[in-house]
Write an enzyme that holds these catalytic residues in place. Structure first.
Site, PDB file in Angstrom:
ATOM      1  N   SER A 152      33.959-106.125  83.675  1.00 31.74           N
ATOM      2  CA  SER A 152      34.391-107.418  83.422  1.00 31.74           C
ATOM      3  C   SER A 152      34.026-108.497  84.500  1.00 31.74           C
ATOM      4  O   SER A 152      34.839-108.456  85.529  1.00 31.74           O
ATOM      5  CB  SER A 152      35.817-107.666  82.751  1.00 31.74           C
ATOM      6  OG  SER A 152      35.799-109.268  82.435  1.00 31.74           O
ATOM      7  N   HIS A 194      30.332-107.187  81.071  1.00 30.60           N
ATOM      8  CA  HIS A 194      31.055-108.078  79.981  1.00 30.60           C
ATOM      9  C   HIS A 194      31.282-109.466  80.837  1.00 30.60           C
ATOM     10  O   HIS A 194      31.777-109.516  81.870  1.00 30.60           O
ATOM     11  CB  HIS A 194      32.369-107.321  80.040  1.00 30.60           C
ATOM     12  CG  HIS A 194      33.339-107.756  78.681  1.00 30.60           C
ATOM     13  ND1 HIS A 194      33.264-107.567  77.403  1.00 30.60           N
ATOM     14  CD2 HIS A 194      34.423-108.630  79.061  1.00 30.60           C
ATOM     15  CE1 HIS A 194      33.956-108.129  76.935  1.00 30.60           C
ATOM     16  NE2 HIS A 194      34.903-109.043  77.387  1.00 30.60           N
ATOM     17  N   ASP A 229      33.007-112.784  79.952  1.00 34.07           N
ATOM     18  CA  ASP A 229      34.183-113.540  79.376  1.00 34.07           C
ATOM     19  C   ASP A 229      34.093-115.198  79.272  1.00 34.07           C
ATOM     20  O   ASP A 229      34.133-115.647  80.497  1.00 34.07           O
ATOM     21  CB  ASP A 229      35.409-113.246  79.798  1.00 34.07           C
ATOM     22  CG  ASP A 229      36.022-111.692  79.542  1.00 34.07           C
ATOM     23  OD1 ASP A 229      35.826-111.464  78.490  1.00 34.07           O
ATOM     24  OD2 ASP A 229      36.214-111.164  80.487  1.00 34.07           O
ATOM     25  N   MET A 288      35.475-118.679  78.307  1.00 32.93           N
ATOM     26  CA  MET A 288      36.942-119.033  77.720  1.00 32.93           C
ATOM     27  C   MET A 288      36.750-120.617  77.890  1.00 32.93           C
ATOM     28  O   MET A 288      36.356-121.181  78.536  1.00 32.93           O
ATOM     29  CB  MET A 288      38.023-118.618  78.755  1.00 32.93           C
ATOM     30  CG  MET A 288      38.105-117.167  78.749  1.00 32.93           C
ATOM     31  SD  MET A 288      39.606-116.491  79.686  1.00 32.93           S
ATOM     32  CE  MET A 288      39.417-114.924  79.877  1.00 32.93           C
ATOM     33  N   HIS A 330      31.642-112.108  75.506  1.00 33.72           N
ATOM     34  CA  HIS A 330      32.875-112.450  74.655  1.00 33.72           C
ATOM     35  C   HIS A 330      33.283-113.759  74.968  1.00 33.72           C
ATOM     36  O   HIS A 330      33.938-114.118  75.766  1.00 33.72           O
ATOM     37  CB  HIS A 330      33.855-111.201  75.283  1.00 33.72           C
ATOM     38  CG  HIS A 330      35.319-111.262  74.780  1.00 33.72           C
ATOM     39  ND1 HIS A 330      36.220-110.791  75.353  1.00 33.72           N
ATOM     40  CD2 HIS A 330      35.646-111.755  73.749  1.00 33.72           C
ATOM     41  CE1 HIS A 330      37.387-111.011  74.762  1.00 33.72           C
ATOM     42  NE2 HIS A 330      36.928-111.620  73.562  1.00 33.72           N
ATOM     43  N   MET A 344      35.744-116.355  73.923  1.00 35.38           N
ATOM     44  CA  MET A 344      37.067-116.776  73.444  1.00 35.38           C
ATOM     45  C   MET A 344      36.925-118.295  73.332  1.00 35.38           C
ATOM     46  O   MET A 344      37.457-118.937  74.035  1.00 35.38           O
ATOM     47  CB  MET A 344      37.969-116.359  74.255  1.00 35.38           C
ATOM     48  CG  MET A 344      38.143-114.982  74.331  1.00 35.38           C
ATOM     49  SD  MET A 344      38.820-114.188  75.946  1.00 35.38           S
ATOM     50  CE  MET A 344      37.042-113.938  76.742  1.00 35.38           C
ATOM     51  N   MET A 373      41.274-106.052  71.206  1.00 33.23           N
ATOM     52  CA  MET A 373      41.951-106.771  72.213  1.00 33.23           C
ATOM     53  C   MET A 373      43.205-105.852  72.510  1.00 33.23           C
ATOM     54  O   MET A 373      44.056-105.763  71.442  1.00 33.23           O
ATOM     55  CB  MET A 373      42.108-108.201  72.061  1.00 33.23           C
ATOM     56  CG  MET A 373      40.860-109.065  72.255  1.00 33.23           C
ATOM     57  SD  MET A 373      40.080-109.010  73.493  1.00 33.23           S
ATOM     58  CE  MET A 373      41.137-109.402  74.686  1.00 33.23           C
ATOM     59  N   ASP A 410      39.299-103.873  75.037  1.00 36.53           N
ATOM     60  CA  ASP A 410      39.209-104.814  76.211  1.00 36.53           C
ATOM     61  C   ASP A 410      40.848-105.196  76.493  1.00 36.53           C
ATOM     62  O   ASP A 410      41.437-105.885  75.535  1.00 36.53           O
ATOM     63  CB  ASP A 410      38.343-106.279  75.728  1.00 36.53           C
ATOM     64  CG  ASP A 410      38.161-107.034  76.662  1.00 36.53           C
ATOM     65  OD1 ASP A 410      38.810-106.881  78.001  1.00 36.53           O
ATOM     66  OD2 ASP A 410      37.782-108.176  76.432  1.00 36.53           O
TER      67      ASP A 410
HETATM   68  C1  DX5 Z   1      40.729-111.098  78.886  1.00 35.28           C
HETATM   69  C2  DX5 Z   1      39.275-110.816  78.781  1.00 35.28           C
HETATM   70  C3  DX5 Z   1      38.871-109.394  79.612  1.00 35.28           C
HETATM   71  C4  DX5 Z   1      39.365-109.219  80.940  1.00 35.28           C
HETATM   72  C5  DX5 Z   1      39.856-108.005  81.108  1.00 35.28           C
HETATM   73  O1  DX5 Z   1      41.045-111.944  78.035  1.00 35.28           O
HETATM   74  O2  DX5 Z   1      38.770-110.706  77.618  1.00 35.28           O
HETATM   75  O3  DX5 Z   1      37.624-109.067  79.425  1.00 35.28           O
HETATM   76  O4  DX5 Z   1      38.348-109.413  81.896  1.00 35.28           O
HETATM   77  O5  DX5 Z   1      40.671-107.599  82.311  1.00 35.28           O
HETATM   78  P1  DX5 Z   1      41.552-106.686  82.598  1.00 35.28           P
HETATM   79  O6  DX5 Z   1      40.619-105.231  82.641  1.00 35.28           O
HETATM   80  O7  DX5 Z   1      41.794-106.629  84.137  1.00 35.28           O
HETATM   81  O8  DX5 Z   1      42.678-106.406  81.738  1.00 35.28           O
HETATM   82 ZN    ZN Z   2      36.655-109.819  77.372  1.00 39.52          ZN
END
Ligand code: DX5
Ligand code: ZN
Length: 226
Positions: free
Chosen positions: A9, A34, A36, A38, A67, A69, A144, A182
């Site tokens: 990630s 990955h 993310d 947000m 991903h 969010m 998740m 994840d």
């Molecule tokens: C959290 C993200 C994850 C995050 C995971 O909302 O979706 O992808 O990067 O991080 P770790 O592996 O540190 O839990």
């Molecule tokens: Zn993620």
């Protein structure tokens, strides 16, 4: 031997050394990354958008697992996603909880319309059954195992049990949808998920910032199930 995908990630990467980080994870055998996104609305954190994704794509041929969010407002799902697709996303996963029923229908249709790989993510407290009606139309389901929003949180074992339930359901129906996990993945929790039947492991804080990143990543890639 089962083949697992590990999706490091980017959230936990050192952005000042992103090029080097990408090279290291590729060398270690990762085929996915990955990404993310947000929005400070669906989750209480803000990250990055299509520009950084395009920069990563210009340097790397890794599978870019996006991903999102986010809540989509005042525009169609298609218009929201197009900049990510143009930037080189390999797949786009949206949260079941963030979509209205109409948005979910539109998202599922984009798979054919745009030849896009799509996934649905569910939060730790969302029951797995919500995705059952759509499995045939999904390339992946993202389970998740932390509340979305931040890296470095602790794995929620109860949420991971949905992997086992989903594996059974997919096998019974002969669906090829990938199961991705994840949140809080490390050597121990990764093994739990492998034993439950996961296909793709996302890992952020367990990998980045550690001098033995390569060993850690190769451990996650290995088939060590019993
Ligand atoms: C959290 C993200 C994850 C995050 C995971 O909302 O979706 O992808 O990067 O991080 P770790 O592996 O540190 O839990
Ligand atoms: Zn993620």
């Amino acid at each position: 031997m089962k083949k697992y995908f590990v999706a490091p990630s980017v959230l936990s990467a050192n952005y000042l050394a992103l090029k080097d980080e990408l090279t290291v994870i590729r060398t270690a055998g990762a085929e996915w990354i990955h990404f993310d996104v947000m929005d400070g609305d669906f989750v209480p954190n803000l990250t990055f958008g299509p520009k950084i994704l395009a920069d990563i794509r210009s340097y790397s041929n890794l599978y870019l697992d996006c991903h999102l969010m986010v809540k989509i407002k005042n525009q169609s799902v298609e218009s929201y996603l197009l900049p990510f697709i143009k930037a080189g996303a390999s797949s786009i996963t949206l949260h079941y909880e963030a979509l209205t029923p109409d948005q979910l229908t539109e998202f599922l249709m984009l798979r054919i319309k745009l030849q896009l790989k799509i996934g649905l993510a569910i939060n730790p407290r969302t029951p797995l059954t919500v995705v059952f009606p759509y499995l045939e139309q999904l390339d992946l389901v993202l389970i998740m195992t932390v509340e979305p929003g931040f890296g470095g949180q602790s794995f929620i074992p109860q949420a991971a049990k949905k992997i086992k339930e989903l594996r059974t359901y997919l096998d019974q129906h002969q669906y090829s949808t990938l199961i991705e996990v994840d949140g809080g993945i490390n050597e121990q929790t990764g093994l739990i998920c492998k034993n439950y039947g996961v296909d793709v492991l996302v890992a952020g804080s367990y990998l980045f910032g550690h001098s033995d990143l390569i060993t850690r990543l190769q451990g996650l890639l290995a088939d060590e199930t019993n």
